[in-house]
Scaffold this active site. Sequence first.
Site, mmCIF file in Angstrom:
data_model
loop_
_atom_site.group_PDB
_atom_site.id
_atom_site.type_symbol
_atom_site.label_atom_id
_atom_site.label_comp_id
_atom_site.label_asym_id
_atom_site.label_seq_id
_atom_site.Cartn_x
_atom_site.Cartn_y
_atom_site.Cartn_z
ATOM 1 C CE LYS A 122 19.901 32.469 -58.348
ATOM 2 N NZ LYS A 122 20.393 34.506 -58.749
ATOM 3 C CB SER A 160 15.309 13.654 -60.297
ATOM 4 O OG SER A 160 14.990 13.251 -58.942
ATOM 5 C CB THR A 164 16.580 18.098 -63.727
ATOM 6 O OG1 THR A 164 16.397 16.283 -63.303
ATOM 7 C CG2 THR A 164 16.959 18.945 -62.256
ATOM 8 C CE1 TYR A 165 13.088 13.740 -63.306
ATOM 9 C CE2 TYR A 165 12.076 13.833 -62.440
ATOM 10 C CZ TYR A 165 12.281 12.902 -61.689
ATOM 11 O OH TYR A 165 12.950 11.627 -62.057
ATOM 12 N N GLY A 207 20.746 10.672 -61.121
ATOM 13 C CA GLY A 207 21.133 10.168 -62.135
ATOM 14 C C GLY A 207 22.498 10.677 -63.758
ATOM 15 C CB ALA A 208 22.103 11.800 -66.778
#
Length: 127
Positions: free
Chosen positions: A9, A25, A57-58, A73-74
């Site tokens: 984390k 991402s 996401t990644y 992106g989104a």
Amino acid sequence: MLLMMLRGKIHRATVTETNVDYVGSITIDEALMEAADIFPGERVQVADISNGERFETYTISGPRDSGVVCLNGAGALLAKPGDKIIIIAYAVVPYAEARSFRPRIVMVDDKNKVVEVKREETHGTVG
């Protein structure tokens, strides 16, 4: 039985930029990813503590020691530069190992520099 456990984390990272036209991402400073034991391409959950958004996401590795935390992106539509976010990676752990499993929790400053790495969380607020 297997349990989904917190594995790594990055706590209260600051979003440095957003780029909606990039492929999806989150780009994270390579040094932060290593401190939290998060791998490039790994699925992560992002919780924006500035607006309450939460999404998955990644990861993409960003330049080491740059402090970059860029939503692409989104995900770029769910936060803005300056927002504080928590980036969380999970692991599937056998039940017998769950009690002794220790995550890597990375506390960062406003410039996304590592302040402390903890091996457990305790109840309380961030000062």
